[in-house]
Write a protein that holds these residues in place. Structure first.
Motif, PDB file in Angstrom:
ATOM      1  N   ALA A  53      20.620  27.759 -54.684  1.00 40.86           N
ATOM      2  CA  ALA A  53      20.230  29.174 -54.694  1.00 40.86           C
ATOM      3  C   ALA A  53      18.708  29.294 -54.633  1.00 40.86           C
ATOM      4  O   ALA A  53      18.161  30.114 -53.891  1.00 40.86           O
ATOM      5  CB  ALA A  53      20.775  29.856 -55.953  1.00 40.86           C
ATOM      6  N   LYS A  54      18.026  28.445 -55.404  1.00 38.33           N
ATOM      7  CA  LYS A  54      16.553  28.472 -55.393  1.00 38.33           C
ATOM      8  C   LYS A  54      16.020  28.088 -54.013  1.00 38.33           C
ATOM      9  O   LYS A  54      15.089  28.717 -53.501  1.00 38.33           O
ATOM     10  CB  LYS A  54      16.000  27.509 -56.459  1.00 38.33           C
ATOM     11  N   ALA A  55      16.605  27.042 -53.439  1.00 42.08           N
ATOM     12  CA  ALA A  55      16.149  26.579 -52.120  1.00 42.08           C
ATOM     13  C   ALA A  55      16.293  27.687 -51.071  1.00 42.08           C
ATOM     14  O   ALA A  55      15.442  27.855 -50.200  1.00 42.08           O
ATOM     15  CB  ALA A  55      16.940  25.335 -51.702  1.00 42.08           C
ATOM     16  N   ILE A  56      17.397  28.464 -51.189  1.00 44.67           N
ATOM     17  CA  ILE A  56      17.635  29.564 -50.243  1.00 44.67           C
ATOM     18  C   ILE A  56      16.583  30.668 -50.429  1.00 44.67           C
ATOM     19  O   ILE A  56      16.092  31.242 -49.457  1.00 44.67           O
ATOM     20  CB  ILE A  56      19.062  30.159 -50.447  1.00 44.67           C
ATOM     21  N   CYS A  57      16.249  30.950 -51.681  1.00 46.67           N
ATOM     22  CA  CYS A  57      15.390  32.104 -51.979  1.00 46.67           C
ATOM     23  C   CYS A  57      13.906  31.766 -52.081  1.00 46.67           C
ATOM     24  O   CYS A  57      13.066  32.677 -52.148  1.00 46.67           O
ATOM     25  CB  CYS A  57      15.830  32.743 -53.298  1.00 46.67           C
ATOM     26  N   CYS A  58      13.570  30.473 -52.133  1.00 44.02           N
ATOM     27  CA  CYS A  58      12.187  30.039 -52.384  1.00 44.02           C
ATOM     28  C   CYS A  58      11.220  30.622 -51.348  1.00 44.02           C
ATOM     29  O   CYS A  58      11.505  30.618 -50.150  1.00 44.02           O
ATOM     30  CB  CYS A  58      12.129  28.511 -52.358  1.00 44.02           C
ATOM     31  N   THR A  59      10.074  31.100 -51.814  1.00 38.29           N
ATOM     32  CA  THR A  59       9.099  31.710 -50.897  1.00 38.29           C
ATOM     33  C   THR A  59       8.407  30.663 -50.017  1.00 38.29           C
ATOM     34  O   THR A  59       7.787  31.013 -49.021  1.00 38.29           O
ATOM     35  CB  THR A  59       8.025  32.496 -51.684  1.00 38.29           C
ATOM     36  N   ASP A  60       8.493  29.388 -50.390  1.00 35.63           N
ATOM     37  CA  ASP A  60       7.885  28.332 -49.575  1.00 35.63           C
ATOM     38  C   ASP A  60       8.603  28.144 -48.233  1.00 35.63           C
ATOM     39  O   ASP A  60       8.038  27.603 -47.291  1.00 35.63           O
ATOM     40  CB  ASP A  60       7.910  26.982 -50.321  1.00 35.63           C
ATOM     41  N   ASN A  61       9.885  28.538 -48.206  1.00 34.94           N
ATOM     42  CA  ASN A  61      10.675  28.409 -46.978  1.00 34.94           C
ATOM     43  C   ASN A  61      10.731  26.998 -46.414  1.00 34.94           C
ATOM     44  O   ASN A  61      10.631  26.801 -45.205  1.00 34.94           O
ATOM     45  CB  ASN A  61      10.105  29.331 -45.895  1.00 34.94           C
ATOM     46  N   LEU A  62      10.875  26.013 -47.260  1.00 31.06           N
ATOM     47  CA  LEU A  62      10.942  24.623 -46.794  1.00 31.06           C
ATOM     48  C   LEU A  62      12.337  24.025 -46.982  1.00 31.06           C
ATOM     49  O   LEU A  62      12.544  22.825 -46.819  1.00 31.06           O
ATOM     50  CB  LEU A  62       9.913  23.764 -47.555  1.00 31.06           C
ATOM     51  N   GLY A  63      13.278  24.877 -47.400  1.00 32.08           N
ATOM     52  CA  GLY A  63      14.642  24.375 -47.586  1.00 32.08           C
ATOM     53  C   GLY A  63      14.820  23.590 -48.862  1.00 32.08           C
ATOM     54  O   GLY A  63      15.841  22.943 -49.056  1.00 32.08           O
TER      55      GLY A  63
END
Ligand SMILES: [Zn+2]
Length: 343
Positions: A53-63
């Motif tokens: 969920a964090k990876a999807i929403c992270c503002t870094d957009n690196l997956g």
């Protein structure tokens, strides 16, 4: 030192291949509406769900989850307005059970019909889906059939076999395995401050179930409970039918505990199987009960041991499918072989 690429912010231990696939889905823009993580209890499925969920929403957009941006931090604290996490509640007066409540699921579904507050999508994390009632399961199925807006479901379950095919077919299913002992051992030392000796012992007796190893490390009572249950299991082998049924009656009163007890039994009988088949086999996991395991393995032939393992697995599934617990456990009691007392 060479760091495992991009893995440092995943709190999940192990499961690298699944993590790689999930990152790939995010980065290639191929995110689907529903994901299902299935596998034995305590191997890190809900941690993986939160990480995803964090990876999807992270503002870094690196997956991957950066761990420090606002969405990552709010999701860690279960406070993100667009990410809802649903866990089973314990209920029941005479018979304890943990269930996903249909009310919790309906209120989450209602929230999905509203626009997201901070993100361009919503994420729902649903843990222990095997505990969903028929009503709760139907409510989810209906939502999966007609997903509201940009919503992603991340579902985890200890028992995919108990889920309706209609639900499985709408999810990208990842089947997760217990984590290798050495990986658990390393994590206990590096992330949870265990000393080498304790880490090695706990990693082994946990059978690769990292969540359980962490509980064993932080709570002596969990370790005592394990010993009590294993001694009860050994004693059961020399008990009469009446004694066994009395034990089944005690177990059935807390279905979740019964499932956990059977997970312990399964590990134990797997060890008996390893011991029975002899040399060149992997090491047993219940190393502190080596003598008892060897003794039992010597008294039984391999077919009997295999049948016992199968019976335990079937009972686990029956209990998770909400079958009659007394009946399921009594049938199991009759399938467990008799071995004369060790003492
Ligand atoms: Zn982040």
């Amino acid at each position: 030192m060479v760091e495992n690429s991009n893995s440092s912010e995943w709190r999940t231990v192990g499961h690298e291949i699944v993590i790689g696939a999930l990152t790939n889905h995010i980065m290639s823009g191929r995110l689907r509406h529903a994901y299902l993580f299935s596998g034995p209890p305590s191997i890190g499925k809900s941690t993986l769900a939160t990480d995803f969920a964090k990876a999807i929403c992270c503002t870094d957009n690196l997956g991957i989850p950066c761990g420090v941006c606002r969405p990552c931090r709010l999701i860690s604290a279960s406070k993100h307005p667009d990410v809802v996490e649903i866990n089973p509640n314990t209920s029941g007066k005479s018979i304890m059970r943990e269930r996903l409540s249909v009310d919790d699921i309906r209120s989450a579904i209602y929230r999905f019909t509203l626009n997201p507050v901070e993100l361009n999508r919503r994420v729902a994390i649903i843990n222990n889906f095997e505990t969903a009632s028929k009503l709760a399961s139907d409510a989810i199925l209906k939502t999966l059939e007609e997903p509201p807006g940009e919503t992603i479901f991340i579902i985890s379950t200890d028992n995919a076999a108990s889920l309706a095919e209609t639900i499985l077919s709408r999810c990208v299913v990842f089947r997760l395995n217990p984590i290798p002992f050495t990986v658990v051992e390393k994590a206990l030392i590096n992330s949870w401050g265990a000393n080498d000796q304790k880490a090695r012992f706990l990693a082994r007796i946990s059978g690769g179930r990292i969540g359980w190893a962490i509980r064993l490390l932080s709570d002596d009572k969990t370790l005592e409970d394990r010993s009590t249950k294993l001694i009860e299991l050994i004693n059961l082998l020399s008990l009469s039918r009446v004694g066994r049924f009395a034990y089944a009656d005690k177990l059935r009163k807390d279905r979740q505990q019964a499932v956990k007890t059977l997970a312990l039994w399964e590990g134990w009988w797997r060890d008996v199987m390893i011991s029975s088949t002899g040399a060149n086999s992997p090491e047993i996991s219940n190393v502190d009960y080596k003598t008892e395991i060897h003794f039992i393995a010597e008294q039984l032939d391999t077919t009997k041991i295999a049948n016992t393992l199968l019976a335990i697995r079937k009972t686990q599934k029956d209990l998770q499918k909400n079958a009659n617990a007394r009946l399921a456990l009594e049938v199991l009691m009759l399938q467990i072989p008799t071995v004369s007392s060790l003492s």
